[in-house]
Design a protein around this motif. Structure first.
Motif, PDB file in Angstrom:
ATOM      1  N   LYS A  25       0.820  -1.204   0.000  1.00 56.79           N
ATOM      2  CA  LYS A  25       0.000   0.000   0.000  1.00 56.79           C
ATOM      3  C   LYS A  25       0.859   1.261   0.000  1.00 56.79           C
ATOM      4  O   LYS A  25       0.565   2.236  -0.698  1.00 56.79           O
ATOM      5  CB  LYS A  25      -0.936  -0.010   1.205  1.00 56.79           C
ATOM      6  N   MET A  26       1.933   1.234   0.805  1.00 54.53           N
ATOM      7  CA  MET A  26       2.828   2.390   0.835  1.00 54.53           C
ATOM      8  C   MET A  26       3.557   2.544  -0.500  1.00 54.53           C
ATOM      9  O   MET A  26       3.717   3.658  -1.009  1.00 54.53           O
ATOM     10  CB  MET A  26       3.834   2.232   1.977  1.00 54.53           C
ATOM     11  N   MET A  27       4.004   1.419  -1.068  1.00 54.44           N
ATOM     12  CA  MET A  27       4.687   1.474  -2.357  1.00 54.44           C
ATOM     13  C   MET A  27       3.760   2.030  -3.433  1.00 54.44           C
ATOM     14  O   MET A  27       4.164   2.831  -4.288  1.00 54.44           O
ATOM     15  CB  MET A  27       5.170   0.082  -2.750  1.00 54.44           C
ATOM     16  N   ARG A 116      16.610  12.676  -4.060  1.00 57.14           N
ATOM     17  CA  ARG A 116      15.806  13.797  -3.564  1.00 57.14           C
ATOM     18  C   ARG A 116      14.691  13.353  -2.632  1.00 57.14           C
ATOM     19  O   ARG A 116      14.292  14.100  -1.741  1.00 57.14           O
ATOM     20  CB  ARG A 116      15.227  14.583  -4.753  1.00 57.14           C
ATOM     21  N   ASP A 117      14.143  12.137  -2.860  1.00 53.38           N
ATOM     22  CA  ASP A 117      13.047  11.697  -2.001  1.00 53.38           C
ATOM     23  C   ASP A 117      13.527  11.088  -0.688  1.00 53.38           C
ATOM     24  O   ASP A 117      12.720  10.743   0.181  1.00 53.38           O
ATOM     25  CB  ASP A 117      12.160  10.691  -2.743  1.00 53.38           C
ATOM     26  N   ARG A 118      14.844  10.948  -0.524  1.00 53.85           N
ATOM     27  CA  ARG A 118      15.381  10.366   0.708  1.00 53.85           C
ATOM     28  C   ARG A 118      15.070  11.257   1.918  1.00 53.85           C
ATOM     29  O   ARG A 118      14.722  10.755   3.000  1.00 53.85           O
ATOM     30  CB  ARG A 118      16.892  10.168   0.594  1.00 53.85           C
ATOM     31  N   ASN A 119      15.197  12.564   1.736  1.00 57.81           N
ATOM     32  CA  ASN A 119      14.960  13.483   2.853  1.00 57.81           C
ATOM     33  C   ASN A 119      13.503  13.457   3.321  1.00 57.81           C
ATOM     34  O   ASN A 119      13.213  13.760   4.484  1.00 57.81           O
ATOM     35  CB  ASN A 119      15.337  14.910   2.442  1.00 57.81           C
ATOM     36  N   LYS A 124      10.424   8.966   7.734  1.00 56.04           N
ATOM     37  CA  LYS A 124       9.084   8.444   7.965  1.00 56.04           C
ATOM     38  C   LYS A 124       9.141   6.925   8.205  1.00 56.04           C
ATOM     39  O   LYS A 124      10.116   6.261   7.879  1.00 56.04           O
ATOM     40  CB  LYS A 124       8.194   8.754   6.756  1.00 56.04           C
ATOM     41  N   PRO A 125       8.080   6.374   8.781  1.00 57.49           N
ATOM     42  CA  PRO A 125       8.043   4.919   9.035  1.00 57.49           C
ATOM     43  C   PRO A 125       7.792   4.119   7.756  1.00 57.49           C
ATOM     44  O   PRO A 125       6.762   3.448   7.606  1.00 57.49           O
ATOM     45  CB  PRO A 125       6.888   4.780  10.029  1.00 57.49           C
ATOM     46  N   VAL A 126       8.748   4.231   6.825  1.00 54.29           N
ATOM     47  CA  VAL A 126       8.667   3.496   5.557  1.00 54.29           C
ATOM     48  C   VAL A 126       9.941   2.667   5.429  1.00 54.29           C
ATOM     49  O   VAL A 126      11.047   3.196   5.575  1.00 54.29           O
ATOM     50  CB  VAL A 126       8.540   4.458   4.353  1.00 54.29           C
ATOM     51  N   THR A 130      10.803  -1.020   0.722  1.00 56.41           N
ATOM     52  CA  THR A 130       9.626  -0.477   0.033  1.00 56.41           C
ATOM     53  C   THR A 130      10.002   0.699  -0.845  1.00 56.41           C
ATOM     54  O   THR A 130       9.544   0.811  -1.991  1.00 56.41           O
ATOM     55  CB  THR A 130       8.574  -0.035   1.071  1.00 56.41           C
ATOM     56  N   ILE A 131      10.869   1.572  -0.326  1.00 58.16           N
ATOM     57  CA  ILE A 131      11.300   2.743  -1.100  1.00 58.16           C
ATOM     58  C   ILE A 131      12.065   2.312  -2.338  1.00 58.16           C
ATOM     59  O   ILE A 131      11.816   2.797  -3.454  1.00 58.16           O
ATOM     60  CB  ILE A 131      12.154   3.675  -0.224  1.00 58.16           C
TER      61      ILE A 131
END
Length: 547
Positions: A25-27, A116-119, A124-126, A130-131
């Motif tokens: 769901k998070m992905m 860029r999306d690392r910050n 966050k609790p991800v 998944t990232i």
């Protein structure tokens, strides 16, 4: 946000993702945001004329796939030349791999190396898995669009010509090729990230991308040369090095399944075609946490090193550029060509091709008779190195730091001649001259010292050709436009016409060799024309600059 059809299709594989400890769901939410942002990214060339409401949900990558559909049409003849599947499908998969690999280099490397999306996501609790999975699926979604555009029509034609079994085998093979290309690209970057950091890392990645582009073209020639034509029939003599030509792996299983050839050669190649992609994906998944952690090194930029120029270089620069203004722009353009990674990524593979192409034509004409080669006029194939000049001349106006070009308009620059002449000289000295000297050394070894006057003529003609390209192309301040504009540029017809002009120089050169001392007369005429055109070509004012 829009619920994309690709995400609905992805929902069918939710259980598979969960089996790998991925928060599906998070992905899915991350992918939905990424796809939405992709749709809102408008190329510069459209930004002034496009209305925001009309472009909000448009995706320019999807809209540009028509060119790949066109490329795919050129692959259709390989499906219609008979039933020698090992030969024709090796070429088919080789061409397909070329397009997929170059797209991975030009379009998707920035996604794989995006930090860029690392910050946003890391605090966050991800989960990291998944990232990273979202990143890989993001690449695979667009790679799927590219694949369908390239081989959709050819495979439909193959379905009617060769049957459903051929279609099914081809679809499976293409899926494995896509997996292999993505995994190998990621693993190459992983290996580099383990040992280097900062600016050095970015330079090495750029170098690997350039070498990979060049290797694809050389590999394609090896693929063709694996086969021999005997009385219009195609034969193959197995060699150990053919194991490394992976398009043959997938052509082998096509031959094996459809024709029923179960020799060890076909069994080995078919097994490699399945096992290697799966192994590469497994290795990537295992080491992906280390890959994501190593990406942090890209934020380190290192320290700038001051370089002292030798007296010889200063003297040489004084000879090449007569005025102080021209020397200044020569140095500026040289630094931009050296440090602009986007520029190097687009230009250096072309320079590599310009070295390889003359030898390819020589090899095709004289595959065995080297004595006839040394006395022939095949040295004129060096003119193929000129065909990259129009493309590079066009690229000289683009830069990743194009926003800094405002300095040209506020600076007290009254005459534009030093700017353009210094940039053109920097291109000739820094980019074309090294390629030319490599070719000269090789051609003197092959053809002897007798071709030295011809090689001098070629260089003069290359300079003249560069000036002609400059005169014909639109006048734009060097390094003042975004590469997004280049990606949507429609100069293909003009560039093709300019490339044909190189054949005119080669034709005149050939005619000059038919007359006594004709080559020396051609040399004198070329120098005189170059001197005249060089004086007149750079008489540019601000009114002539294309905005």
């Amino acid at each position: 946000m829009k619920n994309y059809r690709t995400l609905k299709l992805l929902d069918q594989f939710e259980k598979i993702f969960r089996s790998f400890d991925v928060d599906y769901k998070m992905m899915r939410k991350i992918l939905q945001i990424k796809l939405t942002m992709d749709g809102r990214r408008v190329p510069t060339i459209f930004s002034q004329n496009a209305k925001k409401k009309d472009k909000e949900n448009d995706n320019q990558y999807i809209k540009s796939l028509w060119i790949y559909v066109l490329f795919g049409l050129f692959m259709i003849p390989f499906l219609l030349i008979g039933e020698n599947y090992l030969f024709q499908m090796s070429l088919f998969y080789g061409i397909f791999t070329f397009f997929v690999m170059t797209s991975m280099i030009s379009d998707f490397s920035s996604v794989l190396l995006d930090i860029r999306d690392r910050n946003i996501l890391f605090p966050k609790p991800v989960s990291r898995r998944t990232i990273s999975t979202a990143k890989m699926v993001h690449v695979m979604i667009y790679l799927s669009f590219l694949t369908i555009a390239l081989v959709g029509i050819p495979l439909i034609i193959g379905l009617f010509v060769h049957g459903f079994l051929f279609f099914l085998v081809s679809v499976v093979n293409i899926i494995f090729i896509d997996l292999l290309v993505v995994a190998l690209t990621a693993l190459i970057y992983l290996a580099i990230l383990r040992f280097f950091d900062g600016e050095k890392l970015k330079d090495i990645i750029n170098f690997v991308q350039i070498m990979l582009s060049l290797a694809i073209m050389v590999g394609y020639q090896l693929l063709v040369r694996s086969f021999e034509f005997i009385d219009l029939a195609v034969s193959l003599e197995p060699k150990w090095w053919q194991v490394f030509i992976f398009p043959m792996w997938y052509a082998s299983n096509t031959e094996m399944i459809l024709i029923g050839k179960f020799q060890p050669f076909y069994l080995l190649f078919s097994a490699l075609g399945v096992l290697i992609p799966l192994l590469a994906i497994a290795i990537y998944i295992k080491f992906n946490p280390a890959f994501e952690q190593s990406l942090q090194k890209l934020t380190y930029h290192g320290k700038a090193k001051e370089k002292r120029h030798s007296k010889f270089r200063q003297v040489l620069l004084g000879i090449i550029c007569r005025s102080q203004e021209e020397r200044t722009f020569f140095k500026f353009a040289s630094l931009m060509m050296k440090n602009e990674r986007d520029f190097k990524l687009k230009v250096y593979p072309s320079l590599g091709f310009s070295i390889v192409i003359p030898f390819i034509f020589i090899m095709n004409g004289f595959s065995t008779d080297f004595n006839a080669l040394s006395t022939s006029k095949s040295y004129l194939s060096i003119y193929f190195s000129l065909i990259v000049i129009p493309t590079i001349m066009l690229l000289l106006k683009f830069s990743g730091k194009y926003k800094g070009a405002w300095i040209f308009k506020v600076a007290p620059i009254n005459h534009l001649k030093p700017m353009f002449s210094g940039t053109i000289k920097a291109f000739i000295v820094n980019l074309y001259l090294p390629v030319y000297l490599i070719l000269c050394a090789a051609f003197i070894v092959i053809f002897g010292v007798r071709v030295t006057p011809d090689l001098v003529v070629v260089f003069i003609n290359a300079c003249l050709y560069t000036v002609i390209c400059f005169i014909i192309l639109k006048k734009v301040i060097p390094f003042s436009e975004s590469f997004d504009a280049y990606n949507q540029n429609s100069n293909g017809g003009l560039l093709f016409a300019l490339m044909l002009l190189a054949a005119v120089f080669a034709g005149l050169h050939f005619i000059s060799t038919l007359m006594p001392y004709g080559i020396y007369l051609y040399l004198v005429l070329s120098i005189l024309i170059l001197m005249i055109m060089w004086k007149k070509a750079f008489q540019i004012t601000w009114e002539n600059i294309h905005e």
